[in-house]
Scaffold this motif. Sequence first.
Motif, PDB file in Angstrom:
ATOM      1  N   LEU A  66      20.835 -21.692  -3.990  1.00  0.00           N
ATOM      2  CA  LEU A  66      22.026 -21.288  -3.896  1.00  0.00           C
ATOM      3  C   LEU A  66      22.400 -21.481  -2.074  1.00  0.00           C
ATOM      4  CD1 LEU A  66      22.412 -18.806  -6.809  1.00  0.00           C
ATOM      5  CD2 LEU A  66      23.175 -20.815  -7.100  1.00  0.00           C
ATOM      6  N   LEU A  89      27.784 -23.477  -4.366  1.00  0.00           N
ATOM      7  CA  LEU A  89      28.196 -22.502  -4.098  1.00  0.00           C
ATOM      8  C   LEU A  89      28.733 -22.054  -2.846  1.00  0.00           C
ATOM      9  CD1 LEU A  89      28.393 -19.190  -5.417  1.00  0.00           C
ATOM     10  CD2 LEU A  89      26.788 -18.564  -3.544  1.00  0.00           C
ATOM     11  N   ARG A  91      31.963 -19.777  -1.736  1.00  0.00           N
ATOM     12  CA  ARG A  91      32.197 -18.771  -1.146  1.00  0.00           C
ATOM     13  C   ARG A  91      33.729 -18.084  -1.697  1.00  0.00           C
ATOM     14  NH1 ARG A  91      28.593 -17.520   4.115  1.00  0.00           N
ATOM     15  NH2 ARG A  91      29.784 -18.844   4.823  1.00  0.00           N
ATOM     16  N   ALA A  97      31.567 -19.486  -8.274  1.00  0.00           N
ATOM     17  CA  ALA A  97      30.216 -18.678  -8.512  1.00  0.00           C
ATOM     18  C   ALA A  97      29.943 -19.148  -9.307  1.00  0.00           C
ATOM     19  CB  ALA A  97      30.758 -17.517  -8.259  1.00  0.00           C
ATOM     20  N   ALA A 100      27.570 -21.838 -10.472  1.00  0.00           N
ATOM     21  CA  ALA A 100      26.979 -22.159  -9.034  1.00  0.00           C
ATOM     22  C   ALA A 100      25.850 -21.220 -10.499  1.00  0.00           C
ATOM     23  CB  ALA A 100      27.159 -21.732  -8.133  1.00  0.00           C
TER      24      ALA A 100
END
Length: 222
Positions: A66, A89, A91, A97, A100
């Motif tokens: 990830l 991913l 953030r 999220a 992912a």
Amino acid sequence: MTEPGGLLGYRMAKALLANPLHHAYDIEVDGLDRVPAGAVILAANHRSFMDSIFLALVMNRPVSFLAKAEYFDRRTTAWFFRSTGQIPLRRGSPAGARRALETAGDLLRGGGVVGVYPEGTRSRDGLLHRGHLGPARLALASGAPIVPVGLVGTDRVQSPDQRLPRLRKRVEARFGEPLRLDPQEANLRDFTDRMMADIGELCGQEHTDRYAQLVARVPELD
């Protein structure tokens, strides 16, 4: 699952980089035999951009990490991350999220290996920070065990603020005993704290209850 192109790209990258890296660094591995066959999540401390490279190097199976989505946005790094089957991913984005974790879950259901950094970002103060719950959620959804990993010396190769890696450094990858999350007794926070304690024992970093994002001044993932 990882696409065939990603698997091919991963193998090509490893074939090209393995010998030069082994010549450039003193790499020691302990406990690799603790990694079970089949689906598994590798959860490691995070001190350097080089963490994923060294962890993939010592594994005898492809690992999909990830990785922060910004690497997929830059022309200089996007080709490498996409061709080796890494998972973007974003953030600070709950939707990103979820996507992912769904991609990682699909890979695990196919018997693959997923690499995660529970701290969410690289440690800039040398401490082992509070773990996010994402790896535990992934373990619960997939049924895959988590193997804690302690990486030692990667920050001396390339610290978070350093542009280029240093050569001739010693790096250690220490693998712990697999952790399995019982769905009947699932307490994600307790499991995550236990996982971080195991990682701390392996890497030797002092633990703090602060999130790494608060130190790095980027949004939290939880």
